[in-house]
Write an enzyme that holds these catalytic residues in place. Structure first.
Site, PDB file in Angstrom:
ATOM      1  N   HIS A 120       0.744  -1.038   0.026  1.00  0.00           N
ATOM      2  CA  HIS A 120      -0.058  -0.021  -0.005  1.00  0.00           C
ATOM      3  C   HIS A 120       0.930   1.309   0.151  1.00  0.00           C
ATOM      4  O   HIS A 120       0.466   2.262  -0.275  1.00  0.00           O
ATOM      5  CB  HIS A 120      -0.898  -0.179   1.362  1.00  0.00           C
ATOM      6  CG  HIS A 120      -2.080   0.556   0.939  1.00  0.00           C
ATOM      7  ND1 HIS A 120      -2.372   1.764   0.297  1.00  0.00           N
ATOM      8  CD2 HIS A 120      -3.464   0.520   1.500  1.00  0.00           C
ATOM      9  CE1 HIS A 120      -3.626   2.109   0.020  1.00  0.00           C
ATOM     10  NE2 HIS A 120      -4.278   1.285   0.968  1.00  0.00           N
ATOM     11  N   ASP A 139      -7.691  -9.751 -17.993  1.00  0.00           N
ATOM     12  CA  ASP A 139      -7.839 -10.862 -18.981  1.00  0.00           C
ATOM     13  C   ASP A 139      -6.397 -11.109 -19.378  1.00  0.00           C
ATOM     14  O   ASP A 139      -5.792 -10.536 -20.036  1.00  0.00           O
ATOM     15  CB  ASP A 139      -8.363 -10.704 -20.042  1.00  0.00           C
ATOM     16  CG  ASP A 139      -8.447 -11.680 -21.333  1.00  0.00           C
ATOM     17  OD1 ASP A 139      -7.789 -12.717 -20.958  1.00  0.00           O
ATOM     18  OD2 ASP A 139      -9.069 -11.701 -22.081  1.00  0.00           O
TER      19      ASP A 139
END
Length: 438
Positions: free
Chosen positions: A165, A378
């Site tokens: 983060h 994808d």
């Protein structure tokens, strides 16, 4: 591409066999002129933990690719992606600086002695062990990117990404995953270089902020995560209910689902404080002169009023009205100069307590990533059968993601509560009227 390979044959929980661990470096060395990456003030106050995402692909999606080639495809494209995202292949020097030394990302390949369907609703096995997404780390030695490729007995796979983060928010993670997936599908693709904000808008502060906040800690009681799915038709019913009983026009998916989750969480709470508040995160990219694909922690928080009386205050239309007003108030401020998240965390460092805790009320945090199409990532196998997150260890935390169905703009809510609280929440009649538990 330079690789460092270690091979292991031991088992974890009698279910996972680690095939290999590799260090993936950028395909081209980072120039010396880009040696140092300066963190912003928001980066500094963000805790040193990983954001974990995982994507499942079924056997029929990957059946045409030989098993031994998955790792090669993914590590080659990861190496190329890290050339563009070079700070993420670096080393956290301190809480103000990343040294872009091409340290590399960690890449695990494992076999899980289970079918994908047995793990897809409990995805923790698909993440490397020992990473700090629930328990915070004061160490600067870990890789900023950690990946795990998991093979299931049924032939399906899972690909997980754990991103520090410190180097970016969920929006940054999405852009990285999108670009990595694009390069896996087309290795010759020329990526548009990401824009790293660094400390250009919010310079870091001179005093030494620790790598983790001493007041942001996982709950000591056991934290349970459950997933609740809101179909588009149920969300439309929620919207109609709110419109009929309030002045809010065109309520969003985020607003109505957040309001219902918060209402049900407070009504099923086992604490005796009688006071609560909803805190939500907000992406600031549209409020800055930055490119929309800017990389870094570019966010803030906003909150509802503190509610004193559950029965009177926590009506769904009122909650949506209050959420809408809080968002409007946020849009009228300069959220770089008056960043509420930074303000809250700096106060916590000085006092040792979060301002919320000083108010003696229960805090529920909702993070929405509905604006990002994680469910469509994808890598050349088609859209994932499911996108998910690791359960973590923070209670009273809700994460909203899109459902994978193109024909149903539904919402998946990942709900983290302590065990006793969850046992009541999951049976809430108002919740189950609109959501399906998994």
């Amino acid at each position: 591409m330079s690789l460092k390979v270690e091979r292991h044959t031991y088992h974890l929980k009698k279910m996972i066999s680690i095939i290999s661990k590799k260090i993936i470096k950028p395909s081209s060395p980072t120039p010396s002129t880009q040696r140092w990456h300066n963190l912003s003030l928001i980066d500094q106050v963000v805790d040193n933990l990983y954001m974990p995402f995982v994507f499942f692909y079924s056997n029929h999606q990957v059946a045409t690719i030989p098993k031994h080639q998955f790792s090669e495809f993914l590590t080659n494209s990861l190496s190329k992606t890290l050339t563009s995202y070079y700070p993420w292949a670096g080393s956290l020097k301190d809480n103000a600086t990343i040294e872009c030394d091409d340290h590399g990302a960690e890449f695990f390949e494992v076999e899980i002695n289970s079918s994908m369907n047995e793990v897809i609703h409990n995805p923790d096995l698909t993440f490397p062990k020992g990473l700090s997404w629930g328990y915070l780390s004061s160490s600067t030695s870990g890789a900023l990117i950690v990946v795990q490729l998991s093979h299931f007995e049924c032939g399906g796979i899972a690909l997980s990404l754990c991103m520090s983060h410190k180097v970016g928010d969920a929006c940054s993670a999405y852009f990285f995953l999108r670009d990595w997936a694009s390069l896996t599908r087309d290795p010759k693709l020329a990526l548009s270089p990401p824009y790293f904000v660094q400390d250009s808008l919010m310079p870091s502060i001179p005093f030494d902020v620790p790598l983790f906040s001493p007041v942001i800690e996982p709950k000591k009681e056991r934290c349970i995560q459950k997933r609740f799915v809101f179909s588009e038709s149920k969300i439309n019913a929620l919207k109609a209910l709110v419109v009929a009983e309030s002045c809010v026009q065109n309520p969003t998916r985020n607003e109505v689902v957040s309001a219902l989750l918060y209402k049900c969480a407070t009504s099923s709470s086992t604490t005796k404080s009688g006071r609560s508040q909803l805190v939500q995160t907000s992406n600031l990219r549209s409020q800055t002169p930055l490119p929309p694909t800017s990389i870094g922690n570019i966010a803030t928080i906003f909150s509802t009023p503190i509610y004193e009386n559950y029965e009177h205050d926590l009506k769904l239309p009122k909650l949506v009205t209050d959420i809408r007003k809080s968002k409007h108030d946020l849009s009228t401020r300069n959220n770089l100069q008056e960043n509420e998240y930074v303000k809250v965390m700096l106060e916590a460092y000085k006092t040792g307590k979060l301002p919320f805790h000083q108010r003696n009320c229960d805090i529920y945090t909702i993070t929405s990533i509905l604006a990002f199409e994680f469910e469509k990532i994808d890598f050349g196998f088609g859209k994932p059968a499911r996108a998910s997150q690791e359960s973590g260890s923070f209670s009273n935390l809700f994460i909203l993601m899109n459902t994978p169905d193109d024909h149903d703009r539904g919402v998946e809510a990942f709900v983290n509560l302590n065990e006793q609280h969850m046992s009541i929440f999951k049976n809430d009649k108002d919740l189950l009227q609109f959501a399906t538990p998994f």
